[in-house]
Motif scaffolding. Structure first.
Motif, PDB file in Angstrom:
ATOM      1  N   HIS A  47      -2.270 -10.035  -8.653  1.00  0.00           N
ATOM      2  CA  HIS A  47      -1.327 -10.226  -9.762  1.00  0.00           C
ATOM      3  C   HIS A  47       0.085  -9.801  -9.380  1.00  0.00           C
ATOM      4  O   HIS A  47       0.736  -9.056 -10.113  1.00  0.00           O
ATOM      5  CB  HIS A  47      -1.812  -9.498 -11.023  1.00  0.00           C
ATOM      6  N   VAL A  48       0.560 -10.272  -8.232  1.00  0.00           N
ATOM      7  CA  VAL A  48       1.904  -9.949  -7.751  1.00  0.00           C
ATOM      8  C   VAL A  48       2.650 -11.229  -7.386  1.00  0.00           C
ATOM      9  O   VAL A  48       2.047 -12.278  -7.205  1.00  0.00           O
ATOM     10  CB  VAL A  48       1.861  -8.997  -6.523  1.00  0.00           C
ATOM     11  N   THR A  49       3.966 -11.113  -7.283  1.00  0.00           N
ATOM     12  CA  THR A  49       4.788 -12.247  -6.865  1.00  0.00           C
ATOM     13  C   THR A  49       5.486 -11.969  -5.545  1.00  0.00           C
ATOM     14  O   THR A  49       6.243 -12.794  -5.054  1.00  0.00           O
ATOM     15  CB  THR A  49       5.846 -12.576  -7.941  1.00  0.00           C
ATOM     16  N   SER A  50       5.247 -10.787  -4.973  1.00  0.00           N
ATOM     17  CA  SER A  50       5.865 -10.404  -3.706  1.00  0.00           C
ATOM     18  C   SER A  50       4.974  -9.387  -2.996  1.00  0.00           C
ATOM     19  O   SER A  50       4.160  -8.712  -3.620  1.00  0.00           O
ATOM     20  CB  SER A  50       7.246  -9.776  -3.952  1.00  0.00           C
ATOM     21  N   SER A  51       5.179  -9.259  -1.694  1.00  0.00           N
ATOM     22  CA  SER A  51       4.438  -8.276  -0.894  1.00  0.00           C
ATOM     23  C   SER A  51       5.186  -6.946  -0.776  1.00  0.00           C
ATOM     24  O   SER A  51       4.723  -6.034  -0.102  1.00  0.00           O
ATOM     25  CB  SER A  51       4.167  -8.842   0.505  1.00  0.00           C
ATOM     26  N   LYS A  52       6.320  -6.811  -1.444  1.00  0.00           N
ATOM     27  CA  LYS A  52       7.175  -5.629  -1.290  1.00  0.00           C
ATOM     28  C   LYS A  52       6.497  -4.321  -1.687  1.00  0.00           C
ATOM     29  O   LYS A  52       6.744  -3.290  -1.082  1.00  0.00           O
ATOM     30  CB  LYS A  52       8.462  -5.785  -2.088  1.00  0.00           C
ATOM     31  N   ALA A  53       5.654  -4.339  -2.694  1.00  0.00           N
ATOM     32  CA  ALA A  53       5.058  -3.096  -3.197  1.00  0.00           C
ATOM     33  C   ALA A  53       3.640  -2.870  -2.655  1.00  0.00           C
ATOM     34  O   ALA A  53       2.904  -2.047  -3.189  1.00  0.00           O
ATOM     35  CB  ALA A  53       5.047  -3.093  -4.719  1.00  0.00           C
ATOM     36  N   TYR A  54       3.252  -3.573  -1.610  1.00  0.00           N
ATOM     37  CA  TYR A  54       1.906  -3.419  -1.048  1.00  0.00           C
ATOM     38  C   TYR A  54       1.702  -1.986  -0.554  1.00  0.00           C
ATOM     39  O   TYR A  54       2.599  -1.377   0.028  1.00  0.00           O
ATOM     40  CB  TYR A  54       1.699  -4.408   0.104  1.00  0.00           C
ATOM     41  N   ASP A  55       0.515  -1.463  -0.764  1.00  0.00           N
ATOM     42  CA  ASP A  55       0.202  -0.069  -0.421  1.00  0.00           C
ATOM     43  C   ASP A  55      -0.400   0.031   0.982  1.00  0.00           C
ATOM     44  O   ASP A  55      -1.615   0.058   1.160  1.00  0.00           O
ATOM     45  CB  ASP A  55      -0.753   0.527  -1.459  1.00  0.00           C
ATOM     46  N   TRP A  56       0.459   0.098   1.978  1.00  0.00           N
ATOM     47  CA  TRP A  56       0.044   0.199   3.376  1.00  0.00           C
ATOM     48  C   TRP A  56      -0.689   1.513   3.636  1.00  0.00           C
ATOM     49  O   TRP A  56      -1.594   1.562   4.472  1.00  0.00           O
ATOM     50  CB  TRP A  56       1.257   0.060   4.289  1.00  0.00           C
ATOM     51  N   ASP A  57      -0.326   2.564   2.929  1.00  0.00           N
ATOM     52  CA  ASP A  57      -0.998   3.860   3.097  1.00  0.00           C
ATOM     53  C   ASP A  57      -2.474   3.763   2.721  1.00  0.00           C
ATOM     54  O   ASP A  57      -3.333   4.358   3.375  1.00  0.00           O
ATOM     55  CB  ASP A  57      -0.327   4.942   2.252  1.00  0.00           C
ATOM     56  N   HIS A  58      -2.761   3.022   1.672  1.00  0.00           N
ATOM     57  CA  HIS A  58      -4.151   2.882   1.236  1.00  0.00           C
ATOM     58  C   HIS A  58      -4.953   2.073   2.252  1.00  0.00           C
ATOM     59  O   HIS A  58      -6.116   2.384   2.533  1.00  0.00           O
ATOM     60  CB  HIS A  58      -4.227   2.248  -0.151  1.00  0.00           C
ATOM     61  N   LEU A  59      -4.333   1.047   2.814  1.00  0.00           N
ATOM     62  CA  LEU A  59      -4.996   0.266   3.864  1.00  0.00           C
ATOM     63  C   LEU A  59      -5.330   1.174   5.045  1.00  0.00           C
ATOM     64  O   LEU A  59      -6.444   1.137   5.570  1.00  0.00           O
ATOM     65  CB  LEU A  59      -4.106  -0.903   4.303  1.00  0.00           C
ATOM     66  N   ALA A  60      -4.375   2.014   5.451  1.00  0.00           N
ATOM     67  CA  ALA A  60      -4.616   2.944   6.564  1.00  0.00           C
ATOM     68  C   ALA A  60      -5.731   3.924   6.229  1.00  0.00           C
ATOM     69  O   ALA A  60      -6.576   4.235   7.073  1.00  0.00           O
ATOM     70  CB  ALA A  60      -3.329   3.700   6.915  1.00  0.00           C
ATOM     71  N   LEU A  61      -5.760   4.406   4.995  1.00  0.00           N
ATOM     72  CA  LEU A  61      -6.801   5.339   4.567  1.00  0.00           C
ATOM     73  C   LEU A  61      -8.181   4.686   4.649  1.00  0.00           C
ATOM     74  O   LEU A  61      -9.131   5.280   5.179  1.00  0.00           O
ATOM     75  CB  LEU A  61      -6.535   5.820   3.139  1.00  0.00           C
ATOM     76  N   LEU A  62      -8.300   3.481   4.130  1.00  0.00           N
ATOM     77  CA  LEU A  62      -9.586   2.780   4.192  1.00  0.00           C
ATOM     78  C   LEU A  62     -10.016   2.557   5.635  1.00  0.00           C
ATOM     79  O   LEU A  62     -11.191   2.705   5.971  1.00  0.00           O
ATOM     80  CB  LEU A  62      -9.521   1.451   3.441  1.00  0.00           C
TER      81      LEU A  62
END
Length: 180
Positions: A47-62
């Motif tokens: 439910h986004v219109t841009s990748s600007k607010a993507y949570d890279w920290d959460h990806l790294a954690l997973l």
């Protein structure tokens, strides 16, 4: 397989795809040139219109919690090629957090505009000689890992950080990239 992370706007996704175009199947009479099934892991922001607010920290954690020690997975080691600065910054952030150089593969800004979701992660390809039973076992293992990932107690970015990011961007561009 989609496993939504409750209350977060994110989903853990595992997908398997065969990348050989249908029109090429007849050309491969001897089986040469066949590729195996590509398996992809993504942390999907929805439910986004841009990748600007993507949570890279959460990806790294997973990655660190669930995939870093899965030595049996033959990850594709090609680093992601990002064109937009905030996606390049995100991939750099993954490296700062100790993630491998190939984490961050996926679909960002263009996909957000097309489908309202952003997906980044990693991928691997099973050998073309993989039998259906073996592929099913791999996919079953991926489903178990994905389900565990979705139940992880640590949620993506703190709400305050997202609000600060949106406020900071809304003064400049008028588009925070997040619907709602």
């Amino acid at each position: 397989m989609d496993a939504p992370i409750p209350g977060s706007g994110y989903t853990v996704r595992w997908e398997a795809t065969e990348s050989l175009p249908t029109q090429d199947v007849g050309k491969l009479v001897d089986g040469s040139g066949l590729g195996g099934v590509e398996v992809r892991f993504f942390l999907v922001q929805q439910h986004v219109t841009s990748s600007k607010a993507y949570d890279w920290d959460h990806l790294a954690l997973l990655w660190q919690e669930y995939l870093a020690y899965e030595g049996w997975i033959p990850w594709r080691l090609h680093p992601p090629r990002k064109k937009l600065q905030w996606e390049k910054d995100g991939v750099a952030r993954l490296k700062e957090l100790g993630a491998p150089a190939f984490l961050g593969y996926g679909f960002g800004e263009g996909q957000a505009k097309l489908s309202g979701e952003v997906r980044f992660g990693a991928r691997f390809v099973l050998p073309p000689s993989t039998e259906l039973k073996e592929a099913a076992e791999v996919l079953s293992r991926m489903a178990v890992i994905g389900s565990r990932m979705a139940q992880h107690a640590t949620q993506p970015q703190a709400k305050e950080a997202v609000i600060a990011l949106i406020d900071g961007e809304s003064h400049g561009s008028g588009d925070a990239g997040v619907d709602g």
